[in-house]
Scaffold this active site. Structure first.
Site, PDB file in Angstrom:
ATOM      1  CG  HIS A 110      -7.349 -11.957  15.670  1.00  0.00           C
ATOM      2  ND1 HIS A 110      -8.131 -12.106  16.803  1.00  0.00           N
ATOM      3  CD2 HIS A 110      -8.068 -12.508  14.656  1.00  0.00           C
ATOM      4  CE1 HIS A 110      -9.259 -12.721  16.470  1.00  0.00           C
ATOM      5  NE2 HIS A 110      -9.252 -12.963  15.172  1.00  0.00           N
ATOM      6  CD  GLU A 125     -12.871 -14.906  15.092  1.00  0.00           C
ATOM      7  OE1 GLU A 125     -11.746 -14.433  15.339  1.00  0.00           O
ATOM      8  OE2 GLU A 125     -13.233 -15.216  13.941  1.00  0.00           O
ATOM      9  CE1 TYR A 128     -14.225 -11.774  14.987  1.00  0.00           C
ATOM     10  CE2 TYR A 128     -16.409 -11.992  14.013  1.00  0.00           C
ATOM     11  CZ  TYR A 128     -15.030 -12.013  13.892  1.00  0.00           C
ATOM     12  OH  TYR A 128     -14.458 -12.287  12.670  1.00  0.00           O
TER      13      TYR A 128
END
Length: 717
Positions: A480, A509, A652
């Site tokens: 990530h 994100e 998120y």
């Protein structure tokens, strides 16, 4: 890794040779230069003669120049072993923030920008990125209080902005430098893996801590203890103590939410959330609240079912399970994965030596995006360092550096520098994150300036006998953060302010979350893994020394049954995981969306945090033992809400909607489709924040984004 011979990059990497004194001096130098430019433009250009090329362009070029130094100066507080250098970095960042606030509240500068905006906001002769710069800069001045008439109210707004900057810097410094922990006997840590306990500090002979081990609240100690410690009382103590660390941040957090609300109201907004969200993809707090509310409604029944199954497991272990506590969850979640899904995390970790996993990840990015990563050893470092000393291009001896290039198909050009700082140290940033060190942009002479980006992580250190081994969730974390690093590297924007991950927070994100899917694909898991005993003859010897009598050396490749156990567990207890994320997102919206200013002044953030956690996650905390809701202050350890995710943590979850849509639409069929990988690189990653992010998504998907894949993946469609 690509076997490319070392080539000397066209741009030297930055040097990390600052002293506490030089940090402050350099900061003052470029602030003075920037202020001189602003004063000169105000003197030489009247609003009547103001145009993009004589006002906005010089400001943007000044931003570009400053960013080459300012990001690194602020970075030292997250990574330096020298506390004086960290303190100087903090002080320098405060000076930079104060100057930025002063500059963005100058009426004379705003008059020039406002004049350009009125003349050229729709000027077809300006390219789209320059028009976006003009619009964002103009809005930035308005949001810094220049819509407020000059006088006491504007002065108050300015004072609030300066104080909020101080609060953010101090809050994060407290977290970075937190040194807490607890002493436990080895028996109290029963079940915690030996590779964790063997690295813990031991109590001195002849003291009350003799025979005990010091467990810190840093991730490499904290998570394995919560997952594997068989002693419920130890887990309870560790959980509560961790939620009560950095208690000096409690007052800072409260002051920040009160000041944010006051500042928003001075600007004419009903609350801070409305002020923050209008420029994001969601546009309004109602859109966010509806999304979070809908998700909560869909996930709640699944969460209750998951708790019931975990309670049954707890009952088989302990004989009773009327309560399922916060400090139970990681332990029984891990136990369920081991028992019901044969997921043996410690066995899995043996196949993820850190360095092998990194090489596997870089190979994936090479194949997918047309990149080449060249690791720079001491000789190459010496050759490219402007000082001639390779040690000067890193801030710590453990840091790895790569020069990154386009492959032949992409033109063989230089891309930038990637740094990996992987292990915990005193005073170091305690989580995993990507930091831009120098952004890319177009120089004044039309040539390209190349970026430098750093991954800062906290994985367990290798020992003389064993490499650092990653749990699968750590592999996902690394992938990530590396995804953010790639976004930072391949971005190609005209201006530094739109470079790489400089997008709106409810999109930033998504690119990294999308790439996490590769860590759940069987073929990619295989390519990222190799049993550590096959790394070298020394590794084999070390494995043999620790193996049980008669045990055969495992195969180098991860066996299919182990890969299957990983893939099968992706969505186990997913409702509870996402309800935890919802708790953070709803708490964030609650404190930034009060009904009145008096309401936020009266709000007890700790009680709100704990009560919401209990309501949303359905897990029992100390309130279930009659201790009330004031038992801990998790918000004081929650750097995101002070460090830029305020009224934005929902990002998120909303980013997951976009990432699921992109993956299922384009990559699910063939995750290693290089043609689509390169299209993704050029359509999404290269753009950075240089155009509306919804436009970027629609360009890639060929349609408006949909929530269908996200809800389907969660099993709640």
């Amino acid at each position: 890794m690509a076997s490319t011979k070392f080539k000397k990059p066209p741009q030297a990497p930055p040097l990390f040779t600052h002293t506490p004194e030089s940090l402050i001096k350099d900061t003052e130098r470029f602030i003075d230069a920037s202020k001189a430019l602003q004063d000169r433009l105000v003197k030489e250009v009247s609003p009547e003669k103001a145009e993009f090329k004589n006002v906005m362009l010089p400001f943007a070029q000044d931003d570009n120049r400053m960013s080459l130094e300012s990001h690194i100066i602020g970075f030292y507080q997250a990574v330096s072993v020298d506390h004086k250098l960290r303190d100087a970095s903090t002080e320098a960042e405060k000076k930079m923030d104060d100057f930025a606030i002063e500059a963005s509240m100058r009426q004379d500068l705003f008059d020039l920008v406002d004049a350009v905006f009125k003349k050229q906001k729709d000027d077809p002769k300006l390219d789209a990125e320059s028009r976006r710069l003009l619009e964002k800069d103009h809005k930035g001045y308005v949001k810094m209080g220049l819509g407020i008439p000059a006088g006491p109210q504007r002065d108050r707004f300015k004072a609030i902005k300066k104080r909020l900057s101080e609060l953010g810097i101090t809050f994060q410094k407290n977290l970075n430098e937190e040194q807490g922990g607890l002493w436990f006997t080895p028996e109290e840590l029963d079940g915690v893996p030996e590779d964790v306990t063997s690295n813990l500090k031991k109590g001195d002979k002849g003291t009350e801590t003799e025979g005990k081990l010091w467990l810190t609240f840093k991730y490499p100690d904290l998570f394995p203890t919560q997952k594997y410690c068989k002693n419920a009382e130890t887990r309870h103590k560790v959980f509560i103590s961790n939620e009560n660390k950095c208690n000096q941040n409690v007052a800072l957090f409260k002051e920040a939410i009160v000041l944010r609300d006051e500042a928003a109201r001075l600007l004419g907004y009903p609350n801070h959330a409305t002020f923050r969200i209008e420029d994001k993809m969601a546009k309004t707090p109602k859109t966010v609240d509806d999304f979070l509310g809908d998700l909560r409604e869909r996930l709640a029944p699944g969460g209750v079912q998951e708790i019931e199954k975990l309670k049954e497991l707890k009952k088989t272990e302990t004989g009773s399970a009327d309560k399922y506590f916060l400090w139970d969850h990681r332990f029984y979640d891990t136990l369920m994965l081991e028992r019901d899904f044969q997921l043996d995390q410690n066995r899995i970790a043996e196949y993820f030596p850190l360095q092998t996993s990194i090489e596997g990840m870089l190979n994936i990015f090479e194949e997918l995006f047309g990149l080449v990563f060249v690791k720079l050893e001491s000789e190459e470092r010496n050759a490219i360092s402007e000082s001639g000393k390779g040690d000067d291009i890193v801030w710590h001896p453990e840091v790895q550096v790569f020069s990154v290039w386009d492959d032949e198909g992409e033109g063989n050009g230089f891309v930038g520098y990637l740094y990996l700082d992987l292990f915990p140290r005193d005073g170091k940033y305690g989580h995993a994150a990507n930091f831009n060190l120098q952004p890319g942009f177009i120089n004044e002479n039309g040539t390209r300036r190349y970026p430098a980006t750093a991954l800062v992580c906290n994985f367990s250190k290798p020992t003389p006998k064993k490499p650092s081994l990653l749990k699968h969730d750590e592999v996902v974390t690394l992938f990530h953060e590396l995804g953010h690093g790639i976004h930072d590297l391949v971005s190609r924007t005209i201006y530094s302010r739109f470079h790489g991950t400089s997008t709106v927070r409810d999109f930033v994100e998504a690119p990294s979350q999308m790439l996490e899917n590769w860590c759940w694909t069987p073929s990619q898991i295989k390519s990222l893994s190799k049993h550590w005993s096959h790394l070298s003859p020394e590794s084999k010897q070390a494995w043999e020394a620790s193996a049980k009598s008669g045990e055969k050396q495992p195969a180098a490749d991860m066996p299919d049954d182990l890969i299957k156990s990983i893939v099968n567990t992706r969505h186990v207890n997913d409702a509870l995981f996402n309800l935890r994320q919802l708790h953070f997102g709803i708490f964030d919206m609650t404190v930034h969306e009060p009904s009145s200013h008096e309401a936020v002044e009266k709000l007890d953030a700790s009680v709100t945090y704990n009560a919401l956690r209990h309501e949303i996650s359905k897990l029992d905390g100390p309130e279930a033992l009659g201790e009330g809701d004031g038992w801990g202050h998790g918000q004081a350890t929650f750097g995101h809400l002070i460090g830029g995710y305020d009224a934005g943590y929902y990002g998120y979850l909303s980013s997951q909607v976009y990432s699921a849509d992109m993956f299922h639409t384009v990559f699910k069929k063939d995750p290693m489709d290089g043609k689509e990988g390169r299209r993704y690189r050029h359509t999404v990653l290269e753009r950075g924040g240089s155009q509306d992010e919804m436009q970027t998504l629609e360009d890639f998907l060929g349609r408006k984004p949909s929530t269908e894949s996200f809800y389907k993946e969660l099993g709640v469609s």
